[in-house]
Design an enzyme around this catalytic site. Structure first.
Site, PDB file in Angstrom:
ATOM      1  CE1 TYR A 183     -20.321  26.043   3.189  1.00  0.00           C
ATOM      2  CE2 TYR A 183     -19.846  28.062   4.392  1.00  0.00           C
ATOM      3  CZ  TYR A 183     -20.677  27.008   4.120  1.00  0.00           C
ATOM      4  OH  TYR A 183     -21.877  26.904   4.773  1.00  0.00           O
ATOM      5  CE  LYS A 234     -25.492  11.741  -2.586  1.00  0.00           C
ATOM      6  NZ  LYS A 234     -26.672  10.971  -2.131  1.00  0.00           N
ATOM      7  CG  ASP A 273     -28.661  10.620   0.822  1.00  0.00           C
ATOM      8  OD1 ASP A 273     -27.652  10.129   1.372  1.00  0.00           O
ATOM      9  OD2 ASP A 273     -29.144  10.143  -0.223  1.00  0.00           O
ATOM     10  CG  ASP A 319     -23.926  25.537   6.772  1.00  0.00           C
ATOM     11  OD1 ASP A 319     -23.995  26.117   7.879  1.00  0.00           O
ATOM     12  OD2 ASP A 319     -24.571  25.896   5.773  1.00  0.00           O
ATOM     13  CG  ASP A 372     -28.516  25.539  10.708  1.00  0.00           C
ATOM     14  OD1 ASP A 372     -27.446  25.883  11.244  1.00  0.00           O
ATOM     15  OD2 ASP A 372     -29.365  26.348  10.275  1.00  0.00           O
TER      16      ASP A 372
HETATM   17  C1  IPM Z   1     -22.608  28.840  10.175  1.00  0.00           C
HETATM   18  C2  IPM Z   1     -23.263  29.834   9.243  1.00  0.00           C
HETATM   19  C3  IPM Z   1     -22.242  30.297   8.220  1.00  0.00           C
HETATM   20  C4  IPM Z   1     -21.802  29.097   7.429  1.00  0.00           C
HETATM   21  C5  IPM Z   1     -22.729  31.415   7.283  1.00  0.00           C
HETATM   22  C6  IPM Z   1     -23.323  32.572   8.043  1.00  0.00           C
HETATM   23  C7  IPM Z   1     -21.639  31.878   6.360  1.00  0.00           C
HETATM   24  O1  IPM Z   1     -24.380  29.295   8.637  1.00  0.00           O
HETATM   25  O2  IPM Z   1     -21.674  29.217  10.906  1.00  0.00           O
HETATM   26  O3  IPM Z   1     -23.021  27.681  10.176  1.00  0.00           O
HETATM   27  O4  IPM Z   1     -22.442  28.749   6.433  1.00  0.00           O
HETATM   28  O5  IPM Z   1     -20.797  28.492   7.789  1.00  0.00           O
HETATM   29 MN    MN Z   2     -24.859  27.300   9.268  1.00  0.00          MN
END
Ligand code: IPM
Ligand code: MN
Length: 365
Positions: free
Chosen positions: A144, A194, A227, A251, A255
């Protein structure tokens, strides 16, 4: 009486409506647990672009700097999606605020009450007891932020580069957060990398292994390739207790964890800083894991639980109000499991408003 001093950044979309509920609840929680709240509100994200011309204005920065913690709503929305990517609320507000305040430790609990198992795509059959794990994600390093990061022209064509980079000290400090988290849970950490491909992952695995051996030999540490971890998480999430990983893997996995936990409207998060606040506790930013939900913004139907649970995390990590934090988490659980539901988790039950959900939590308190 102790006064809790924090910045409130409601942001865009449903941010302001769920924030209002969280603040009301904090106010009344304080009366019961002996603290008062003193907060300063500031613009961030799209609303800040509209009002100040930039997603993370100087005045907002100053207010955060003078606070002991940040309670954050959410940023972004269709109105700002046509801006160049670098100026959009997500990239121009969230990433700088993380970097500026060295918010290196992202803690995302993946909690699904058994009563809500049907809300998960895994359904009751796979997770009869719900889900309970936590993802610890490194938040200020890796690909990042690594340099060089640019797009340029070479040999007559466009080329882009991102750099994935980690220092041992960055890995050690987040390893300590995984250890602290595991000590309050089941003494079990799965570190995800990884290492069959990436140098940063080889270093990650080595540093983590040595750090745990030296500082927390009582914790059961395992390693998994990312993975495989993605697959295992979808197959049997409860095999994990603390899932621990670097920035980009975290990240993606968080999700995935979010979706298997049913509704994003229930998921809180904390991002702890490298610096201490006035109380000698970590400065931190606390935000719901879901987004701005533009489709329902302004309708008063959003689920405020994630914002309220983020406030509970703030009480715990940045203010040391552990009893009040636990009481608040229990109240949310009680309200939801006794059948009070916003639309996202209603499943045949009557869907109540954001405000009514807040009232139900207050009543449960
Ligand atoms: C999160 C979001 C952020 C990230 C984005 C919006 C920059 O997806 O907080 O997980 O990738 O960290
Ligand atoms: Mn995210």
């Amino acid at each position: 009486m102790k006064t809790l001093n924090f910045a409130v950044l409601p942001g865009d979309g449903i941010g302001p409506e769920v924030m209002r509920v969280a603040l009301e609840i904090l106010e009344s929680l304080g009366q019961k647990y002996g603290f008062s709240i003193d907060y300063k509100e500031a613009d961030i994200g799209g609303i800040a672009i509209d009002n100040h011309g930039t997603a993370f204005p100087e005045i907002t920065h100053k207010i955060c700097q003078d606070s002991d913690a940040i309670l954050f709503g959410s940023v972004g929305g269709p109105k700002w999606e046509s801006l160049p990517p670098k100026e959009q609320p997500e990239r121009a507000a969230l990433l700088p605020i993380r970097k500026t305040f060295s918010l290196y430790a992202n803690i995302r609990p993946g909690l699904l009450y058994s009563e809500l198992s049907e809300a998960s795509p895994l359904k009751n059959a796979r997770i009869p007891n719900g889900i309970d794990l936590v993802c610890i994600r490194e938040l200020t390093g890796g690909i990042y932020f690594g340099q060089p990061k640019s797009t340029f022209e070479k040999d007559g064509e466009a080329v882009a580069i991102d750099t994935m980079i980690y220092k041992a000290s960055e890995i050690e400090r987040i390893a300590q957060v995984a250890i602290d988290t595991a000590k309050a849970r089941q003494l079990k950490v799965c570190s995800v990398d990884k290492a069959n491909v990436l140098e940063t992952s080889v270093l990650w695995r080595k540093v983590v292994t040595e750090y745990f051996a030296k500082n927390a030999p009582e914790i059961e540490l395992s390693h998994m390739y990312v993975d495989n971890a993605a697959m295992q998480l979808a197959r049997d999430p409860n095999q994990f207790d603390v899932l621990f990983t670097e920035n980009m893997f975290g990240d993606i996995l968080s999700d995935e964890m979010g979706v298997i936990c049913g509704s994003l409207g229930m998921l809180a998060s904390a991002s702890l800083g490298a610096t201490k606040n006035c109380l000698n506790l970590p400065f931190g930013l606390y935000e719901p894991s879901g987004g701005t939900a533009p489709d329902i913004a302004g309708k008063g139907t959003a689920n405020p639980c994630a914002q309220v649970l983020s406030a509970a995390m703030m009480l715990r990590y940045s203010f040391g109000e552990n009893t009040a934090a636990k009481a608040l988490e229990d109240a949310v659980r009680l309200a939801v499991t006794s059948g009070k539901r916003t639309g996202d988790i209603a499943f045949g039950k009557e869907a109540i408003s954001t405000k009514a959900m807040g009232t139900a939590i207050l009543k449960a308190l």
